[in-house]
Scaffold this motif. Sequence first.
Motif, PDB file in Angstrom:
ATOM      1  N   LEU A  96      30.208   0.476 -34.168  1.00 30.01           N
ATOM      2  CA  LEU A  96      31.636   0.819 -34.284  1.00 30.01           C
ATOM      3  C   LEU A  96      32.458  -0.457 -34.421  1.00 30.01           C
ATOM      4  N   LYS A  97      33.533  -0.396 -35.198  1.00 32.62           N
ATOM      5  CA  LYS A  97      34.481  -1.514 -35.224  1.00 32.62           C
ATOM      6  C   LYS A  97      35.273  -1.519 -33.921  1.00 32.62           C
ATOM      7  N   PRO A  98      35.772  -2.656 -33.484  1.00 30.79           N
ATOM      8  CA  PRO A  98      36.685  -2.636 -32.339  1.00 30.79           C
ATOM      9  C   PRO A  98      37.849  -1.696 -32.647  1.00 30.79           C
ATOM     10  N   GLY A  99      38.176  -0.833 -31.716  1.00 23.94           N
ATOM     11  CA  GLY A  99      39.226   0.165 -31.952  1.00 23.94           C
ATOM     12  C   GLY A  99      38.681   1.452 -32.559  1.00 23.94           C
ATOM     13  N   GLY A 100      37.398   1.417 -32.964  1.00 26.08           N
ATOM     14  CA  GLY A 100      36.783   2.606 -33.568  1.00 26.08           C
ATOM     15  C   GLY A 100      36.462   3.660 -32.516  1.00 26.08           C
ATOM     16  N   ARG A 101      36.229   4.876 -32.989  1.00 25.54           N
ATOM     17  CA  ARG A 101      36.077   6.014 -32.064  1.00 25.54           C
ATOM     18  C   ARG A 101      34.713   6.686 -32.205  1.00 25.54           C
ATOM     19  N   LEU A 102      34.099   6.990 -31.071  1.00 26.52           N
ATOM     20  CA  LEU A 102      32.866   7.793 -31.063  1.00 26.52           C
ATOM     21  C   LEU A 102      33.194   9.200 -30.592  1.00 26.52           C
ATOM     22  N   LEU A 103      32.675  10.202 -31.312  1.00 22.62           N
ATOM     23  CA  LEU A 103      32.858  11.600 -30.894  1.00 22.62           C
ATOM     24  C   LEU A 103      31.490  12.250 -30.753  1.00 22.62           C
ATOM     25  N   VAL A 104      31.212  12.778 -29.581  1.00 24.90           N
ATOM     26  CA  VAL A 104      29.934  13.449 -29.321  1.00 24.90           C
ATOM     27  C   VAL A 104      30.227  14.930 -29.098  1.00 24.90           C
ATOM     28  N   LEU A 105      29.810  15.756 -30.054  1.00 24.81           N
ATOM     29  CA  LEU A 105      29.969  17.207 -29.913  1.00 24.81           C
ATOM     30  C   LEU A 105      28.613  17.756 -29.496  1.00 24.81           C
ATOM     31  N   GLU A 106      28.580  18.447 -28.361  1.00 27.86           N
ATOM     32  CA  GLU A 106      27.266  18.884 -27.864  1.00 27.86           C
ATOM     33  C   GLU A 106      27.435  20.091 -26.940  1.00 27.86           C
ATOM     34  N   PHE A 107      26.384  20.875 -26.828  1.00 28.80           N
ATOM     35  CA  PHE A 107      26.376  21.941 -25.832  1.00 28.80           C
ATOM     36  C   PHE A 107      26.547  21.312 -24.459  1.00 28.80           C
ATOM     37  N   SER A 108      27.198  22.060 -23.551  1.00 28.36           N
ATOM     38  CA  SER A 108      27.446  21.469 -22.246  1.00 28.36           C
ATOM     39  C   SER A 108      27.345  22.551 -21.173  1.00 28.36           C
ATOM     40  N   LYS A 109      28.090  22.382 -20.069  1.00 28.15           N
ATOM     41  CA  LYS A 109      27.915  23.307 -18.949  1.00 28.15           C
ATOM     42  C   LYS A 109      29.106  24.251 -18.859  1.00 28.15           C
TER      43      LYS A 109
ATOM     44  N   HIS B  50      20.365  19.137 -20.939  1.00 30.67           N
ATOM     45  CA  HIS B  50      21.265  18.072 -21.408  1.00 30.67           C
ATOM     46  C   HIS B  50      22.275  17.713 -20.315  1.00 30.67           C
ATOM     47  N   PRO B  51      22.657  16.421 -20.215  1.00 33.87           N
ATOM     48  CA  PRO B  51      23.631  16.019 -19.188  1.00 33.87           C
ATOM     49  C   PRO B  51      24.934  16.829 -19.290  1.00 33.87           C
ATOM     50  N   ASP B  52      25.507  17.142 -18.115  1.00 30.17           N
ATOM     51  CA  ASP B  52      26.768  17.905 -18.130  1.00 30.17           C
ATOM     52  C   ASP B  52      27.942  16.982 -18.514  1.00 30.17           C
ATOM     53  N   GLN B  53      29.130  17.550 -18.542  1.00 33.84           N
ATOM     54  CA  GLN B  53      30.310  16.855 -19.054  1.00 33.84           C
ATOM     55  C   GLN B  53      30.529  15.497 -18.370  1.00 33.84           C
ATOM     56  N   GLU B  54      30.551  15.505 -17.034  1.00 33.00           N
ATOM     57  CA  GLU B  54      30.869  14.267 -16.304  1.00 33.00           C
ATOM     58  C   GLU B  54      29.759  13.230 -16.477  1.00 33.00           C
ATOM     59  N   THR B  55      28.507  13.707 -16.485  1.00 37.24           N
ATOM     60  CA  THR B  55      27.382  12.770 -16.635  1.00 37.24           C
ATOM     61  C   THR B  55      27.437  12.081 -17.997  1.00 37.24           C
ATOM     62  N   LEU B  56      27.695  12.859 -19.030  1.00 33.51           N
ATOM     63  CA  LEU B  56      27.748  12.259 -20.371  1.00 33.51           C
ATOM     64  C   LEU B  56      28.927  11.289 -20.479  1.00 33.51           C
ATOM     65  N   LYS B  57      30.035  11.659 -19.864  1.00 39.17           N
ATOM     66  CA  LYS B  57      31.198  10.748 -19.876  1.00 39.17           C
ATOM     67  C   LYS B  57      30.799   9.402 -19.238  1.00 39.17           C
ATOM     68  N   GLY B  58      30.090   9.459 -18.122  1.00 39.28           N
ATOM     69  CA  GLY B  58      29.630   8.242 -17.443  1.00 39.28           C
ATOM     70  C   GLY B  58      28.674   7.442 -18.328  1.00 39.28           C
ATOM     71  N   MET B  59      27.811   8.146 -19.063  1.00 38.73           N
ATOM     72  CA  MET B  59      26.867   7.447 -19.947  1.00 38.73           C
ATOM     73  C   MET B  59      27.615   6.720 -21.069  1.00 38.73           C
ATOM     74  N   MET B  60      28.677   7.327 -21.553  1.00 42.09           N
ATOM     75  CA  MET B  60      29.461   6.678 -22.622  1.00 42.09           C
ATOM     76  C   MET B  60      30.166   5.436 -22.074  1.00 42.09           C
ATOM     77  N   GLU B  61      30.635   5.540 -20.854  1.00 43.25           N
ATOM     78  CA  GLU B  61      31.281   4.372 -20.224  1.00 43.25           C
ATOM     79  C   GLU B  61      30.254   3.250 -20.042  1.00 43.25           C
ATOM     80  N   GLU B  62      29.053   3.647 -19.593  1.00 41.03           N
ATOM     81  CA  GLU B  62      27.961   2.666 -19.421  1.00 41.03           C
ATOM     82  C   GLU B  62      27.633   1.963 -20.734  1.00 41.03           C
ATOM     83  N   ALA B  63      27.780   2.706 -21.844  1.00 45.01           N
ATOM     84  CA  ALA B  63      27.477   2.128 -23.163  1.00 45.01           C
ATOM     85  C   ALA B  63      28.588   1.186 -23.620  1.00 45.01           C
ATOM     86  N   GLY B  64      29.633   1.074 -22.821  1.00 48.31           N
ATOM     87  CA  GLY B  64      30.687   0.095 -23.124  1.00 48.31           C
ATOM     88  C   GLY B  64      31.919   0.689 -23.775  1.00 48.31           C
ATOM     89  N   LEU B  65      31.986   2.018 -23.835  1.00 48.68           N
ATOM     90  CA  LEU B  65      33.157   2.629 -24.477  1.00 48.68           C
ATOM     91  C   LEU B  65      34.291   2.806 -23.470  1.00 48.68           C
TER      92      LEU B  65
END
Length: 249
Positions: free
Chosen positions: A158-171, A213-228
Motif C-alpha cells: 500500500l502507498k502511505p495514506g492508502g487503504r486496505l479493505l477486508v470483506l469477510e464472513f464474521s460473527k 475465522h477470527p471475529d470482528q475484534e480479533t481481525l481488527k487487532g490483527m490489522m493493527e499488528e500489521a501496522g495499519l
Amino acid sequence: MADQNTTHFGYREVPAKEKESHVAKVFDSVASKYDIMNDLMSLGIHRLWKRFTIDKSGVRTGHAVLDIAGGTGDLAKKFARIVGPSGRVVLADINASMLEVGRDRLTNEGFGGQVEFVQANAEALPFPDNTFDCITIAFGLRNVTNKDTALADMARVLKPGGRLLVLEFSKPENPLLTKAYDTYSFTALPVMGQLVANDSESYRYLAESIRMHPDQETLKGMMEEAGLSLCQYYNLTGGIVALHTGIKA
Ligand code: SAM
C-alpha cells in the motif's frame, strides 16, 4: 488448537504446508459454478456487501487498486469503471481456475483490457513497496494459511495514506440469528453445493471455515499488528459479514 506447524482447514487440523493444496482443490472444483452459487447462497446479498465495500474504498479516477483473491472479478470490474484509463486495476488470485473464469468473464463484459490478471499468493505479493492506493480482499482472507503474513504484505504494497479493505464472513451479533444461520449453513449449503456444483464437501468447508475465522475484534487487532492505522469495522447483515478498513500511515 492449531500450533505453528498446523492450521485449520475448516474444522480439520492439517499441516500448515498442506492447507494451500486443500484450498486449491476447493476452488478448482467450484470455479465454473462460483458466480451462480454466490447469488443462490446469499440470495444476491453479496452484491450489496460488495457495493458497500466500493463505497468505503475512497477509490477515484487515476487510482491504482489491487484486488487480492479477486476470483471472478466482481470488485475488479467495478474498480475498473471508477479508476478509468488513467488508473490501474490488478486482480490477483492464487488459483488458475478462478483467474481463468474471471478473465473470460471480464473480457466478455468489455473490461479485459483494463484489468491486469496476476497469479499470486496473498502471503507473497509480487509488487514493490508503496504501489497501491487501495487494496481489497473479499471472502479471501479466510482461506489464507498465514493471515498475519498476508496482512503485513498488503500493508507493505500500500502507498502511505492508502487503504486496505477486508470483506469477510464474521460473527453474527444476535444469538437467534446465529442459530438460524448455523442451521442454514450446515444443512442447506452443502445440499445446494451438491445440486448445483456437484460438490457438497466444498460448501461444507465454506460453512466450517467461516466459523474458524477470527471475529470482528480479533481481525481488527490483527490489522493493527500489521501496522495499519485507524482500523475499524462495519457489521453487515447483522454481522454475518464484516467490512474491516485500515489506513497505512
Ligand atoms: N473475491 C472474490 C469474491 O468476493 O467473489 C472471490 C472470493 S473466493 C470465496 C476466494 C478466493 O480466494 C478464491 O478465488 C481463491 O482462489 C482465493 N485464494 C485462496 N487463498 C489465496 C491466497 N493464499 N492468495 C490469493 N488468493 C487466494
